[in-house]
Enzyme design. Sequence first.
Site, PDB file in Angstrom:
ATOM      1  CB  CYS A   1      -4.786   4.715  -0.342  1.00  0.00           C
ATOM      2  SG  CYS A   1      -3.942   4.047  -1.791  1.00  0.00           S
TER       3      CYS A   1
ATOM      4  CB  CYS B   1      -7.180   0.708  -5.147  1.00  0.00           C
ATOM      5  SG  CYS B   1      -6.903  -1.052  -5.491  1.00  0.00           S
ATOM      6  NE  ARG B   2      -8.222   2.962  -0.345  1.00  0.00           N
ATOM      7  CZ  ARG B   2      -8.063   2.710   0.934  1.00  0.00           C
ATOM      8  NH1 ARG B   2      -8.951   3.153   1.806  1.00  0.00           N
ATOM      9  NH2 ARG B   2      -7.015   2.034   1.372  1.00  0.00           N
ATOM     10  CB  SER B   3      -3.474   7.255  -3.200  1.00  0.00           C
ATOM     11  OG  SER B   3      -2.591   6.178  -3.357  1.00  0.00           O
TER      12      SER B   3
ATOM     13  CG  ASN C   1       0.762   4.777  -4.546  1.00  0.00           C
ATOM     14  OD1 ASN C   1       1.896   4.950  -4.949  1.00  0.00           O
ATOM     15  ND2 ASN C   1      -0.239   5.567  -4.930  1.00  0.00           N
TER      16      ASN C   1
ATOM     17  CG  ASP D   1      -8.832  -1.353   0.782  1.00  0.00           C
ATOM     18  OD1 ASP D   1      -8.805  -1.439  -0.453  1.00  0.00           O
ATOM     19  OD2 ASP D   1      -7.987  -1.879   1.526  1.00  0.00           O
TER      20      ASP D   1
HETATM   21  P1  4NP Z   1      -5.427   0.923  -1.900  1.00  0.00           P
HETATM   22  O1  4NP Z   1      -6.001  -0.577  -1.894  1.00  0.00           O
HETATM   23  O2  4NP Z   1      -4.941   1.197  -0.493  1.00  0.00           O
HETATM   24  O3  4NP Z   1      -6.601   1.734  -2.261  1.00  0.00           O
HETATM   25  O4  4NP Z   1      -4.309   0.940  -2.916  1.00  0.00           O
HETATM   26  C1  4NP Z   1      -5.246  -1.662  -1.415  1.00  0.00           C
HETATM   27  C2  4NP Z   1      -4.392  -2.291  -2.262  1.00  0.00           C
HETATM   28  C3  4NP Z   1      -3.652  -3.381  -1.805  1.00  0.00           C
HETATM   29  C4  4NP Z   1      -3.809  -3.813  -0.502  1.00  0.00           C
HETATM   30  C5  4NP Z   1      -4.666  -3.163   0.348  1.00  0.00           C
HETATM   31  C6  4NP Z   1      -5.386  -2.078  -0.115  1.00  0.00           C
HETATM   32  N1  4NP Z   1      -3.084  -4.939  -0.047  1.00  0.00           N
HETATM   33  O5  4NP Z   1      -3.289  -5.341   1.115  1.00  0.00           O
HETATM   34  O6  4NP Z   1      -2.266  -5.486  -0.780  1.00  0.00           O
END
Ligand code: 4NP
Length: 157
Positions: A8, A13-15, A11, A125
């Site tokens: 994602c 939340c989703r992945s 790294n 997201d």
């Molecule tokens: P992820 O979510 O891609 O599912 O881990 C996010 C976590 C942090 C950010 C964006 C998306 N960020 O911009 O910091």
Amino acid sequence: MVKVLFVCLGNICRSPTAEGVFRGLVEREGLSGQIEADSAGVGSWHIGSPPDRRAQAAALHRGIDLSGQRARQVKAEDFHRFDYVLAMDSDNHRDLTGLCPAGEKDRLHMFLKFAPNIGHTEVPDPYYDGENGFEIVLDMIEAASEGLLADIRDKHL
Ligand code: 4NP
């Protein structure tokens, strides 16, 4: 060993959630000796961080412990190591296409390709959403994990 990498943006939340859910499924099916899962992010902001506390809480509620995971950034070499590189959304897919070495493109997929019946092509997201975003993410990931395991059984086991 069949190797799967979930990717994602951050790294956190989703992945990591996908890594935890899929690993749990693999363990329940008694396939831990044959299938390995990891996760990584396109971005570098959160390298070394544990998963977002909301992602950890939502996963733990479904019996999945993400606390031991630490974020890392995806690298081109991952396409040589992993049989499946799974993008959570189309931005991730575009960035991964740019990183992917020639000849390895068939390893890259949209993760929700393995849940064709849920009516979505991307895992949204949840970072800027409320707690409910994490439940939706978990539902999608559980569905796609079943489909992914079926694909691995079909093609590799
Ligand atoms: P992820 O979510 O891609 O599912 O881990 C996010 C976590 C942090 C950010 C964006 C998306 N960020 O911009 O910091």
